[in-house]
Scaffold this active site. Structure first.
Site, PDB file in Angstrom:
ATOM      1  N   ASP A  59       0.836  -1.203   0.000  1.00 49.97           N
ATOM      2  CA  ASP A  59       0.000   0.000   0.000  1.00 49.97           C
ATOM      3  C   ASP A  59       0.876   1.260   0.000  1.00 49.97           C
ATOM      4  OD1 ASP A  59      -2.170  -1.667   0.164  1.00 49.97           O
ATOM      5  OD2 ASP A  59      -2.421  -1.439   2.324  1.00 49.97           O
TER       6      ASP A  59
HETATM    7  N1  URA Z   1      -1.368  -5.842   4.023  1.00 46.47           N
HETATM    8  C1  URA Z   1      -1.842  -4.587   4.019  1.00 46.47           C
HETATM    9  O1  URA Z   1      -2.872  -4.289   4.618  1.00 46.47           O
HETATM   10  N2  URA Z   1      -1.145  -3.656   3.335  1.00 46.47           N
HETATM   11  C2  URA Z   1       0.016  -3.908   2.680  1.00 46.47           C
HETATM   12  O2  URA Z   1       0.609  -3.010   2.092  1.00 46.47           O
HETATM   13  C3  URA Z   1       0.489  -5.220   2.710  1.00 46.47           C
HETATM   14  C4  URA Z   1      -0.219  -6.177   3.390  1.00 46.47           C
END
Ligand code: URA
Length: 235
Positions: A106
């Site tokens: 993310d």
């Molecule tokens: N899980 C999440 O919620 N975000 C990420 O970036 C990776 C795994």
């Protein structure tokens, strides 16, 4: 390719519909890239490892490339973005234009991202059957309890996907921090798992994927993995 080293015009005539003499025009029109740079002479050498692109089509494959990046916050796990910098902007490699991302993070998540031009390798890493462990360090808004460990081990039902998360290993490091290891990668999985307890993830950092660990690699930095290191992905 017949010999190990060839002159560019000869290579083009042997590997495309263009002739030896067409090559000068192709060069003048900047339609040939050698190792990511515009070709400038018919006399340039094409060696066994030269990467040749004509009109965007790869005529000869270079070595596969495997890169590990420590992604900072506020960088998009994409190769292009109209507003933000991307993980690709942090990579300096002549073949960076060929790279794709293996397992996104993310926007605000930091940590290990793998990039490659080897589709077979990235597919293998991403396949659920490969069961590659991904380890995250997590900082939470509310204190953790041992109940989390049991629930994460058992699995949490995600109604959107209509399935249950695979057993995950949670190690509580302090009241607000933990290390979580998953063998899958559903959309926003870590945040959704802690969301089960209405506990907001304040910081998320991926430290390893399978045998690939960030180690001392600094935020925003990347390193090339050797073919031997990349080959260690377990079956
Ligand atoms: N899980 C999440 O919620 N975000 C990420 O970036 C990776 C795994």
């Amino acid at each position: 390719m017949k010999s190990k080293t060839n002159r560019l015009d000869r290579f083009i005539s042997q590997n495309s519909a263009f002739s030896l003499s067409d090559t000068r025009l192709l060069i003048a029109q900047k339609r040939i890239l050698l190792d990511g740079c515009v070709a400038h002479s018919i006399h340039q050498k094409v060696t066994e490892f030269t990467h040749v692109v004509l009109d965007g089509n790869c005529l000869k494959d270079n070595n596969p490339v495997y890169i590990m990046l420590n992604k900072p916050q506020g960088v998009v796990s994409a190769t292009k973005d109209p507003k933000h910098s991307t993980v690709l902007d942090l990579i300096q490699h002549p073949q960076r234009g060929e790279l794709h991302i293996v397992g996104r993070l993310d926007f605000n998540t930091t940590g290990l991202v793998l990039l490659t031009n080897d589709g077979t390798w990235s597919r293998k890493i991403s396949l659920p059957e490969t069961k590659l462990a991904k380890t995250y360090e997590v900082t939470l808004a509310k204190p953790l309890s041992n109940e989390y460990i049991a629930v994460f081990r058992k699995g949490i039902y995600f109604s959107y996907e209509n399935n249950t998360t695979r057993p995950a290993c949670l190690e509580i490091l302090s009241p607000y921090t933990a290390r979580l290891t998953l063998i899958e990668g559903k959309y926003h999985q870590v945040k959704r798992m802690f969301g089960f307890f209405q506990n907001e993830v304040l910081a998320l950092h991926r430290v390893s994927v399978g045998q690939f660990s960030l180690g001392e690699l600094e935020l925003g930095h990347s390193k090339l993995l050797s073919t031997a290191e990349a080959a260690l992905v377990s079956d």
